[in-house]
Design an enzyme around this catalytic site. Structure first.
Site, short mmCIF file in Angstrom:
data_model
loop_
_atom_site.label_atom_id
_atom_site.label_comp_id
_atom_site.label_asym_id
_atom_site.label_seq_id
_atom_site.Cartn_x
_atom_site.Cartn_y
_atom_site.Cartn_z
N CYS A 344 -19.13 -36.33 -22.90
CA CYS A 344 -18.02 -35.72 -23.63
C CYS A 344 -17.04 -35.08 -22.65
O CYS A 344 -17.42 -34.23 -21.84
CB CYS A 344 -18.56 -34.66 -24.59
SG CYS A 344 -17.29 -33.64 -25.36
N GLU A 345 -15.79 -35.50 -22.72
CA GLU A 345 -14.81 -34.96 -21.77
C GLU A 345 -14.36 -33.55 -22.13
O GLU A 345 -13.71 -32.89 -21.34
CB GLU A 345 -13.58 -35.88 -21.71
CG GLU A 345 -12.71 -35.89 -22.93
CD GLU A 345 -11.47 -36.75 -22.74
OE1 GLU A 345 -10.45 -36.44 -23.39
OE2 GLU A 345 -11.51 -37.73 -21.97
N HIS A 346 -14.72 -33.07 -23.30
CA HIS A 346 -14.33 -31.72 -23.70
C HIS A 346 -15.29 -30.66 -23.17
O HIS A 346 -14.88 -29.53 -22.90
CB HIS A 346 -14.25 -31.62 -25.23
CG HIS A 346 -13.18 -32.45 -25.83
ND1 HIS A 346 -13.21 -32.90 -27.13
CD2 HIS A 346 -12.03 -32.94 -25.30
CE1 HIS A 346 -12.13 -33.61 -27.38
NE2 HIS A 346 -11.41 -33.66 -26.28
N HIS A 347 -16.57 -31.02 -23.04
CA HIS A 347 -17.57 -30.02 -22.62
C HIS A 347 -18.43 -30.47 -21.45
O HIS A 347 -19.31 -29.73 -21.02
CB HIS A 347 -18.48 -29.67 -23.81
CG HIS A 347 -17.76 -29.11 -24.99
ND1 HIS A 347 -17.39 -29.90 -26.06
CD2 HIS A 347 -17.32 -27.86 -25.27
CE1 HIS A 347 -16.76 -29.15 -26.96
NE2 HIS A 347 -16.70 -27.91 -26.50
N GLN A 387 -15.79 -39.92 -28.76
CA GLN A 387 -16.39 -41.03 -29.52
C GLN A 387 -15.33 -41.88 -30.20
O GLN A 387 -15.46 -43.11 -30.28
CB GLN A 387 -17.37 -40.48 -30.55
CG GLN A 387 -18.13 -41.58 -31.29
CD GLN A 387 -19.22 -41.03 -32.19
OE1 GLN A 387 -19.73 -39.94 -31.96
NE2 GLN A 387 -19.56 -41.76 -33.25
N HIS A 414 -24.50 -35.80 -30.31
CA HIS A 414 -23.71 -35.06 -29.32
C HIS A 414 -24.46 -33.80 -28.89
O HIS A 414 -24.77 -32.94 -29.71
CB HIS A 414 -22.35 -34.67 -29.89
CG HIS A 414 -21.43 -35.83 -30.07
ND1 HIS A 414 -20.34 -36.05 -29.25
CD2 HIS A 414 -21.44 -36.85 -30.97
CE1 HIS A 414 -19.71 -37.15 -29.63
NE2 HIS A 414 -20.35 -37.65 -30.67
N CYS A 416 -23.29 -31.39 -27.30
CA CYS A 416 -22.45 -30.21 -27.50
C CYS A 416 -22.61 -29.63 -28.91
O CYS A 416 -22.24 -28.47 -29.15
CB CYS A 416 -20.99 -30.51 -27.21
SG CYS A 416 -20.25 -31.77 -28.29
#
Length: 460
Positions: A344-347, A387, A414, A416
């Site tokens: 995940c590029e956010h977390h 995703q 996920h 996260c």
């Protein structure tokens, strides 16, 4: 007693801050800023543009997630327990044990997560706690979960986590004994090269550990038998004679995985950045269990550099293949349950699952090989991703090979979703991309979707 020394836990009971206190302005605190700066170094080491949309706030999101996931360092066990001890008489005139004098109390199936101290990836924990009251007093049942969470919210190893929960409850509640059993699940993240060699990669490492104090100190005691019998109904088979050292030696995949050999020596700047993250979380990077952690984490993270598409697709250059000639009657062809692993590029936390692909193919035409489709999935998976984008990219690439009509479903778990404040254990996410005829034909979509197996049935 298989827990740490008493002095350690006297300090744990006395030190710390109030439980669940939400510190306002966390993003402005020096520790958060330091982690943000370190994450920027990691992203740049991957060759990413830290100013691109989708990554601009990643350093802050990662910093907040890490601090949330390790807030146990600043929490006080004493405050949880002291206000939740209640008088409860035991049996005075009868033979037996019950109430506040020797009756076994068990709280089962507590879902926790913790960060592995060897690789910094989250691992899932199913926690079972039993204790035998003494002094005609019992502790509020929810406090057992909250104490366990204090120690889970730290960089951990399964056996030490069990020992710390056990010892903290023993010194905080003063019962006749405490037993803790943990079922731990650690993601075994492959590297892209190994996946092309081993399509049956096993994605998890499992461990069952236990710890006991007081009447549970003797692992052959009858009370362990009572405890174990009540856990069997949860499908837990506890081998109390197992050697704890064996769990510690083989627990984290990063310590024995061959993937580290493929990538080469880690980037020194990135290793230094991870070391600074450990310090900002309140850990000692020189603690023997953490000395190799920054290097292991960086080697794992480097899996997500952008690979060469043409090479990964076994020499087939997407966009340059002639579309399959559709001669004769067409039918929907499916390739189901293609595994994928992504980040995940956010977390900067893993997500993983399966991909289902459907497309129209003439009866006389050879369908796309499973290995080619799996290669496409792996290529787009081994990136910093979301995703929704992953689903679209797979659909568009397959469409470029076929000339149009494609449907893709991605089902993912996920990390996260469980290792941050939301903590939604067992949740999953499904995304769909439809191109060509699938976008206008509900019957075609329904025909494809009914072929997707139910994960509970073991189809995935």
């Amino acid at each position: 007693m298989s827990a740490l020394d008493e002095g350690h836990f006297n300090a744990e009971l006395e030190n710390g801050v109030k439980l669940n206190r939400l510190d306002l302005g966390i993003q402005d605190q020096p520790e958060t800023v330091a982690i943000e700066d370190a994450v920027k170094v990691l992203l740049q080491g991957l060759g990413e543009d830290i100013n691109r949309e989708g990554l601009k706030k990643t350093p802050l999101r990662v910093a907040k997630a890490l601090r949330e996931g390790t807030k146990g360092y600043k929490q006080r066990v004493k405050e949880i327990v002291q206000g939740a001890l209640f008088p409860e008489v035991g049996l005075d005139d009868a033979v037996g044990q019950a109430g506040g004098a020797g009756g076994l109390v068990i709280v089962r199936d507590l879902d926790l997560f913790s960060y592995c101290e060897s690789c910094l990836l989250p691992f899932q924990v199913k926690c079972q706690i039993g204790y035998v009251p003494s002094g005609q007093r019992v502790v509020g049942l929810s406090k057992l979960s909250r104490v366990a969470d204090v120690f889970a919210k730290r960089l951990q190893d399964p056996q030490r986590l069990a020992d710390e929960i056990c010892s903290a409850l023993h010194h905080g509640v003063m019962p006749a004994g405490v037993a803790v059993v943990l079922q731990c699940l650690h993601i075994q993240f492959p590297n892209i090269e190994s996946l092309f060699l081993d399509s049956n990669h096993q994605g998890w490492v499992k461990a069952v550990v236990h710890s006991g104090s007081g009447v549970f100190e003797n692992e052959l005691a009858d009370v362990w038998g009572d405890f174990s019998s009540l856990l069997k109904f949860r499908g837990i088979k506890l081998d109390r004679t197992q050697m704890k050292d064996s769990v510690q030696q083989c627990w984290c995949p990063s310590r024995y995985s061959s993937s580290a050999k493929v990538i080469g020596p880690p980037n020194r700047g990135m290793v230094t950045a991870v070391t600074s993250i450990l310090s900002s979380l309140g850990e000692d990077p020189l603690r023997k269990e953490l000395v190799g952690t920054p290097s292991r984490f960086v080697k794992w993270l480097m899996n997500f550099q952008s690979p060469n598409l043409e090479m990964k697709l076994n020499g087939v250059a997407c966009g340059r293949m002639d579309p399959l000639k559709q001669n004769g009657e067409e039918q929907i062809h499916t390739e189901l349950c293609l595994s994928f692993w992504s980040q995940c590029e956010h977390h900067l936390l893993p997500f993983y699952g399966v991909v289902h692909i459907g497309y129209y193919c003439a009866e006389e035409t050879t369908p796309l090989s499973k290995s080619l489709l799996q290669s496409i999935v792996h290529f787009y998976g081994f990136k910093l991703q979301v995703q929704e984008r992953l689903t679209r990219q797979i659909a568009e690439t397959v469409s470029s090979l076929l000339g149009g009509d494609v449907m893709v479903v991605v089902e993912a778990n996920h990390t996260c979703m469980i290792s941050r404040g939301i903590e939604k254990f067992g949740s999953s996410t499904a995304t769909i991309a439809v191109l060509g005829r699938f976008s206008t034909d509900p019957a075609a979509r329904a025909m494809f979707l009914k072929n997707i197996p139910n994960p509970a049935s073991g189809g995935s």
